[in-house]
Design an enzyme around this catalytic site. Structure first.
Site, PDB file in Angstrom:
ATOM      1  N   HIS A 105       6.794  28.009   0.396  1.00 11.43           N
ATOM      2  CA  HIS A 105       6.720  26.926   1.385  1.00 11.43           C
ATOM      3  C   HIS A 105       8.137  26.510   1.770  1.00 11.43           C
ATOM      4  O   HIS A 105       9.103  27.088   1.275  1.00 11.43           O
ATOM      5  CB  HIS A 105       5.889  25.740   0.866  1.00 11.43           C
ATOM      6  CG  HIS A 105       6.455  25.041  -0.323  1.00 11.43           C
ATOM      7  ND1 HIS A 105       6.286  25.505  -1.612  1.00 11.43           N
ATOM      8  CD2 HIS A 105       7.190  23.898  -0.440  1.00 11.43           C
ATOM      9  CE1 HIS A 105       6.880  24.684  -2.464  1.00 11.43           C
ATOM     10  NE2 HIS A 105       7.449  23.710  -1.781  1.00 11.43           N
ATOM     11  N   HIS A 107      10.178  23.930   1.351  1.00 16.16           N
ATOM     12  CA  HIS A 107      11.101  23.107   0.565  1.00 16.16           C
ATOM     13  C   HIS A 107      12.265  23.938   0.024  1.00 16.16           C
ATOM     14  O   HIS A 107      12.147  25.152  -0.165  1.00 16.16           O
ATOM     15  CB  HIS A 107      10.360  22.421  -0.583  1.00 16.16           C
ATOM     16  CG  HIS A 107       9.486  21.296  -0.148  1.00 16.16           C
ATOM     17  ND1 HIS A 107       8.569  20.699  -0.992  1.00 16.16           N
ATOM     18  CD2 HIS A 107       9.387  20.627   1.037  1.00 16.16           C
ATOM     19  CE1 HIS A 107       7.942  19.730  -0.350  1.00 16.16           C
ATOM     20  NE2 HIS A 107       8.414  19.667   0.884  1.00 16.16           N
ATOM     21  N   ASP A 109      13.495  24.244  -2.893  1.00 14.43           N
ATOM     22  CA  ASP A 109      13.327  24.965  -4.163  1.00 14.43           C
ATOM     23  C   ASP A 109      12.628  26.307  -3.980  1.00 14.43           C
ATOM     24  O   ASP A 109      12.442  27.051  -4.945  1.00 14.43           O
ATOM     25  CB  ASP A 109      12.592  24.104  -5.201  1.00 14.43           C
ATOM     26  CG  ASP A 109      11.251  23.579  -4.732  1.00 14.43           C
ATOM     27  OD1 ASP A 109      10.920  23.749  -3.555  1.00 14.43           O
ATOM     28  OD2 ASP A 109      10.537  22.981  -5.558  1.00 14.43           O
ATOM     29  N   HIS A 168       0.311  20.914  -1.785  1.00 17.48           N
ATOM     30  CA  HIS A 168       1.642  20.342  -1.995  1.00 17.48           C
ATOM     31  C   HIS A 168       2.364  20.152  -0.666  1.00 17.48           C
ATOM     32  O   HIS A 168       3.097  19.187  -0.462  1.00 17.48           O
ATOM     33  CB  HIS A 168       2.438  21.258  -2.922  1.00 17.48           C
ATOM     34  CG  HIS A 168       3.872  20.870  -3.079  1.00 17.48           C
ATOM     35  ND1 HIS A 168       4.266  19.727  -3.733  1.00 17.48           N
ATOM     36  CD2 HIS A 168       5.011  21.485  -2.672  1.00 17.48           C
ATOM     37  CE1 HIS A 168       5.579  19.646  -3.717  1.00 17.48           C
ATOM     38  NE2 HIS A 168       6.057  20.697  -3.076  1.00 17.48           N
ATOM     39  N   CYS A 187       4.363  25.552  -6.051  1.00 20.12           N
ATOM     40  CA  CYS A 187       4.256  24.114  -6.330  1.00 20.12           C
ATOM     41  C   CYS A 187       2.863  23.540  -6.088  1.00 20.12           C
ATOM     42  O   CYS A 187       2.598  22.398  -6.457  1.00 20.12           O
ATOM     43  CB  CYS A 187       5.285  23.351  -5.504  1.00 20.12           C
ATOM     44  SG  CYS A 187       6.984  23.766  -5.896  1.00 20.12           S
ATOM     45  N   LYS A 190      -0.105  23.125 -10.690  1.00 19.47           N
ATOM     46  CA  LYS A 190       0.594  22.311 -11.674  1.00 19.47           C
ATOM     47  C   LYS A 190       0.450  22.910 -13.071  1.00 19.47           C
ATOM     48  O   LYS A 190      -0.618  23.430 -13.428  1.00 19.47           O
ATOM     49  CB  LYS A 190       0.020  20.889 -11.682  1.00 19.47           C
ATOM     50  CG  LYS A 190       0.272  20.112 -10.393  1.00 19.47           C
ATOM     51  CD  LYS A 190       1.750  19.821 -10.221  1.00 19.47           C
ATOM     52  CE  LYS A 190       2.040  19.032  -8.967  1.00 19.47           C
ATOM     53  NZ  LYS A 190       3.481  18.721  -8.844  1.00 19.47           N
ATOM     54  N   ASN A 198       6.250  15.586  -6.430  1.00 21.57           N
ATOM     55  CA  ASN A 198       6.677  15.222  -5.084  1.00 21.57           C
ATOM     56  C   ASN A 198       5.503  15.309  -4.106  1.00 21.57           C
ATOM     57  O   ASN A 198       4.975  16.393  -3.861  1.00 21.57           O
ATOM     58  CB  ASN A 198       7.806  16.168  -4.650  1.00 21.57           C
ATOM     59  CG  ASN A 198       8.277  15.905  -3.230  1.00 21.57           C
ATOM     60  OD1 ASN A 198       7.979  14.874  -2.642  1.00 21.57           O
ATOM     61  ND2 ASN A 198       9.015  16.844  -2.678  1.00 21.57           N
ATOM     62  N   HIS A 228       6.675  24.700 -11.122  1.00 19.48           N
ATOM     63  CA  HIS A 228       7.483  24.039 -12.145  1.00 19.48           C
ATOM     64  C   HIS A 228       6.681  24.017 -13.440  1.00 19.48           C
ATOM     65  O   HIS A 228       5.456  23.863 -13.418  1.00 19.48           O
ATOM     66  CB  HIS A 228       7.834  22.603 -11.732  1.00 19.48           C
ATOM     67  CG  HIS A 228       8.477  22.498 -10.383  1.00 19.48           C
ATOM     68  ND1 HIS A 228       9.827  22.675 -10.179  1.00 19.48           N
ATOM     69  CD2 HIS A 228       7.950  22.231  -9.167  1.00 19.48           C
ATOM     70  CE1 HIS A 228      10.099  22.529  -8.895  1.00 19.48           C
ATOM     71  NE2 HIS A 228       8.974  22.257  -8.253  1.00 19.48           N
TER      72      HIS A 228
END
Length: 246
Positions: A105, A107, A109, A168, A187, A190, A198, A228
């Site tokens: 995506h 973002h 990271d 997300h 992301c 989970k 976020n 993560h």
């Protein structure tokens, strides 16, 4: 003489294989980059970066290697760590070419080190929506796009990248490695006991329904890698569904 020759061949075999990575042995490449082998073909790359709102955060991506071809799923969050990752792949697997990098995506990271991959001649792929959102975010843009699904041929294996709904972010996708039965959820997935994290660009109403669809499509996944935190099995999908179900 025959006995000595056998001993010599045994020594050579041990020397060659002593460098081979075993599943679960975490490799420290630098203070900000770790590699976790899942097999001799699939690896999690973990980058550590500091965000003002969240502090020092570990960000997951993946590397898959098959028949001297490699694909990276998500870049590390910046150029420096991305160079370290590329250098590790090239030095550890001589003769292997990095053919593609897939962005989960928009973002940072996921694509913060994309410039370095482009400089190395690696073709980048993302959904058309990811490219659009990255452009609005003034980020480096993925080169090739798809709408709902893209299959990348890595040797004799076709890696599957799919968009199954919002979570997300509006654009988050998943990547499926069929011969390893590994799902990179990014992301949107989970780790067990993680917080919601976020939510700035999230669709929390759609999130559990999207992950439920992912679980339906990839019910036979043996390893699920989140954006993560620790990898696991499909219990990560169950936990994510429960976390976002009202």
């Amino acid at each position: 003489m025959k006995y000595r020759r056998l001993l010599f061949l045994l020594f050579c075999f041990i020397a060659v294989n002593a460098h081979a990575q075993q599943p679960g042995d975490t490799l420290k490449i630098s203070e900000d980059l770790l590699i976790v082998p899942l097999s001799n073909k699939s690896f999690i790359h973990i980058s550590y970066v500091t965000y003002p709102s969240f502090g020092r955060v570990a960000c997951n991506g993946m590397v898959y290697i098959n028949q001297n071809k490699a694909v990276v799923m998500d870049t590390p969050p910046n150029n420096e760590i991305s160079r370290e990752l590329i250098n590790w792949i090239e030095e550890e697997f001589q003769g292997v070419s990095i053919d593609a990098v897939v962005i989960n995506h928009f973002h940072s990271d996921c694509l913060g080190g994309l410039e370095v991959f482009h400089e190395a001649g690696v073709t980048s792929y993302a959904s058309a929506l990811t490219r659009k959102l990255a452009e609005q975010d003034n980020a480096i843009l993925p080169q090739k796009t798809f709408k709902k699904q893209k299959k990348l041929k890595i040797g004799d294996v076709r890696l599957e990248c799919r968009y199954l709904g919002e979570g997300h972010t509006r654009d988050n996708i998943v990547c499926w490695i069929p011969d390893e039965k590994v799902l990179f959820g990014g992301c949107m997935v989970k780790s067990v006991n993680a917080s919601k994290g976020n939510l700035a660009d999230a669709n929390v109403e759609a999130w559990p329904h999207t992950v439920a669809q992912i679980k339906k499509e990839y019910a036979n996944a043996t390893t699920v890698v989140p954006g993560h935190g620790s990898a696991g099995g499909t219990e990560l999908l169950d936990y994510t569904i429960q976390l976002f179900t009202p």
